[in-house]
Design an enzyme around this catalytic site. Structure first.
Site, PDB file in Angstrom:
ATOM      1  N   ASP A  62       0.828  -1.220   0.000  1.00  0.00           N
ATOM      2  CA  ASP A  62       0.000   0.000   0.000  1.00  0.00           C
ATOM      3  C   ASP A  62       0.855   1.259   0.000  1.00  0.00           C
ATOM      4  O   ASP A  62       1.977   1.254   0.515  1.00  0.00           O
ATOM      5  CB  ASP A  62      -0.917  -0.034   1.248  1.00  0.00           C
ATOM      6  CG  ASP A  62      -2.096   0.903   1.114  1.00  0.00           C
ATOM      7  OD1 ASP A  62      -2.390   1.367  -0.012  1.00  0.00           O
ATOM      8  OD2 ASP A  62      -2.737   1.186   2.146  1.00  0.00           O
ATOM      9  N   HIS A  78       2.443   3.229  -8.946  1.00  0.00           N
ATOM     10  CA  HIS A  78       2.246   1.794  -9.237  1.00  0.00           C
ATOM     11  C   HIS A  78       3.449   1.250 -10.028  1.00  0.00           C
ATOM     12  O   HIS A  78       3.940   0.156  -9.767  1.00  0.00           O
ATOM     13  CB  HIS A  78       0.961   1.570 -10.036  1.00  0.00           C
ATOM     14  CG  HIS A  78      -0.283   1.994  -9.309  1.00  0.00           C
ATOM     15  ND1 HIS A  78      -0.494   1.709  -7.984  1.00  0.00           N
ATOM     16  CD2 HIS A  78      -1.391   2.691  -9.710  1.00  0.00           C
ATOM     17  CE1 HIS A  78      -1.663   2.217  -7.603  1.00  0.00           C
ATOM     18  NE2 HIS A  78      -2.223   2.818  -8.627  1.00  0.00           N
ATOM     19  N   LEU A 116      10.062 -20.957  -4.808  1.00  0.00           N
ATOM     20  CA  LEU A 116       9.146 -20.010  -4.153  1.00  0.00           C
ATOM     21  C   LEU A 116       7.833 -19.976  -4.928  1.00  0.00           C
ATOM     22  O   LEU A 116       7.839 -19.939  -6.159  1.00  0.00           O
ATOM     23  CB  LEU A 116       9.787 -18.603  -4.170  1.00  0.00           C
ATOM     24  CG  LEU A 116       8.894 -17.444  -3.709  1.00  0.00           C
ATOM     25  CD1 LEU A 116       8.656 -17.503  -2.204  1.00  0.00           C
ATOM     26  CD2 LEU A 116       9.523 -16.088  -4.069  1.00  0.00           C
TER      27      LEU A 116
HETATM   28  C1  IPE Z   1      -5.568  -2.689  -0.109  1.00  0.00           C
HETATM   29  O1  IPE Z   1      -5.158  -1.377  -0.329  1.00  0.00           O
HETATM   30  C2  IPE Z   1      -5.619  -3.434  -1.405  1.00  0.00           C
HETATM   31  C3  IPE Z   1      -4.331  -3.703  -2.055  1.00  0.00           C
HETATM   32  C4  IPE Z   1      -3.158  -3.437  -1.558  1.00  0.00           C
HETATM   33  C5  IPE Z   1      -4.429  -4.357  -3.330  1.00  0.00           C
HETATM   34  P1  IPE Z   1      -6.236  -0.205  -0.507  1.00  0.00           P
HETATM   35  O2  IPE Z   1      -5.466   1.058  -0.613  1.00  0.00           O
HETATM   36  O3  IPE Z   1      -7.147  -0.540  -1.615  1.00  0.00           O
HETATM   37  O4  IPE Z   1      -7.042  -0.308   0.852  1.00  0.00           O
HETATM   38  P2  IPE Z   1      -7.818   0.802   1.700  1.00  0.00           P
HETATM   39  O5  IPE Z   1      -8.793   1.448   0.774  1.00  0.00           O
HETATM   40  O6  IPE Z   1      -6.796   1.761   2.196  1.00  0.00           O
HETATM   41  O7  IPE Z   1      -8.446   0.030   2.804  1.00  0.00           O
HETATM   42  C1  IPE Z   2      -1.529   0.194  -3.386  1.00  0.00           C
HETATM   43  O1  IPE Z   2      -1.333   1.563  -3.405  1.00  0.00           O
HETATM   44  C2  IPE Z   2      -1.800  -0.394  -4.748  1.00  0.00           C
HETATM   45  C3  IPE Z   2      -3.180  -0.847  -4.968  1.00  0.00           C
HETATM   46  C4  IPE Z   2      -4.122  -0.846  -4.057  1.00  0.00           C
HETATM   47  C5  IPE Z   2      -3.506  -1.350  -6.288  1.00  0.00           C
HETATM   48  P1  IPE Z   2      -2.539   2.581  -3.430  1.00  0.00           P
HETATM   49  O2  IPE Z   2      -2.936   2.820  -4.857  1.00  0.00           O
HETATM   50  O3  IPE Z   2      -3.639   2.136  -2.546  1.00  0.00           O
HETATM   51  O4  IPE Z   2      -1.864   3.902  -2.863  1.00  0.00           O
HETATM   52  P2  IPE Z   2      -2.429   4.874  -1.755  1.00  0.00           P
HETATM   53  O5  IPE Z   2      -2.853   4.044  -0.588  1.00  0.00           O
HETATM   54  O6  IPE Z   2      -3.582   5.590  -2.385  1.00  0.00           O
HETATM   55  O7  IPE Z   2      -1.288   5.783  -1.436  1.00  0.00           O
HETATM   56 MG    MG Z   3      -4.054   2.402  -0.583  1.00  0.00          MG
END
Ligand code: IPE
Ligand code: IPE
Ligand code: MG
Length: 257
Positions: A30, A47, A141
């Protein structure tokens, strides 16, 4: 598979006990969007840079002998993001698999997935199928990508299958539920890492994480490197794991060798 002498020595150099390496580590990757906005860039830039951390985590897992690495890459709820971001994530998935699959193969990594793949664009489904096929014989793995995955989706699907199976409700045991989960055959994660300072599990492996140790780090995913991975495992090795009893299984394990 036994740990190699090289893995043992590397663990020692990282101040890790090679006997107590978690077999399965799961990561909620995240913070990509925040990482990009801190740099005045679009979310997609975050990303793209997150791929480096995927590579680093795979490398770290291989070096210390973790056998299963699950990465939460796209949740069921992530479909609610702007179409442009969803499309960019799907394109990134295909291009990364195309680029990286040979390298994964040469390292002995088997690609697996959990989640509702049928909801992904066809090009993604095809590339995933090809990558799984070319790595299916490998066993250093298991790299398990959670794609269009959520725990509640998985539990609803499992419940449907269980009901169709005609099992006697009074005979139902936890092992029957395990059998219908997307993770069937994969041991439960002992360690769950979430980056970006959020302290929640966002519909991820609710059943499988029943007794996992959680490591939360403020590091944003694109900044997460091998050292952060080893740090999380060190944190895991310092925990006392009692599973409701009184014995610290984590530390007795080490003494038994
Ligand atoms: C959780 O992250 C999902 C992934 C890492 C794929 P999100 O950014 O979507 O989750 P919330 O919205 O903060 O709970
Ligand atoms: C995690 O990073 C990747 C996915 C959930 C696909 P985020 O896109 O949730 O990034 P933040 O949390 O908004 O910074
Ligand atoms: Mg996120």
């Amino acid at each position: 598979m036994k740990i190699t002498a090289e893995q043992h020595d590397f663990c020692a150099s990282m101040n890790l006990d090679s006997v107590r390496i978690p077999k399965h580590v799961a990561i909620i990757m995240d913070g990509n969007g925040r990482w990009a906005s801190e740099r005045g860039q679009e979310r997609v830039f975050g990303h793209m840079n997150g791929i480096n951390s995927v590579r680093a985590s795979v490398e770290a897992a291989l070096r210390i002998g973790v056998r299963h690495l699950t990465l939460y890459a796209f949740s069921t709820e992530n479909w609610s993001r702007p179409q442009e971001e969803v499309d960019a994530l799907m394109d990134l998935l295909v291009s990364t698999l195309v680029k990286e699959v040979k390298d994964l193969e040469s390292k002995g990594v088997r690609l697996r997935t959990i989640g509702d793949l049928t909801s992904l664009p066809v090009e993604c489904q095809d590339q995933i199928a090809k990558s799984k096929e070319s790595t299916k014989h490998l066993d250093s793995l298991d790299l398990i990508l959670a794609l269009s995955y959520s725990s509640k989706w998985e539990l609803v699907e499992a419940t449907k299958q269980l009901m169709k199976s005609g099992i006697d409700p009074d005979a139902l045991e936890a092992s029957h539920i395990d059998q219908y989960l997307a993770t069937f055959g994969i041991p439960d994660p002992e360690l769950m890492i979430r980056t970006s300072g959020e302290h929640r599990i966002s519909n991820f492996m609710l059943w499988q994480l029943a007794y996992a140790e959680f490591h939360f780090t403020p590091v944003l995913w694109p900044d997460f490197g091998q050292d952060n991975f080893y740090e999380a495992v060190r944190d895991f090795q310092n925990r006392s794991r009692r599973f409701g009893g009184l014995l610290d299984t984590n530390h007795t394990m080490s003494k038994q060798g």
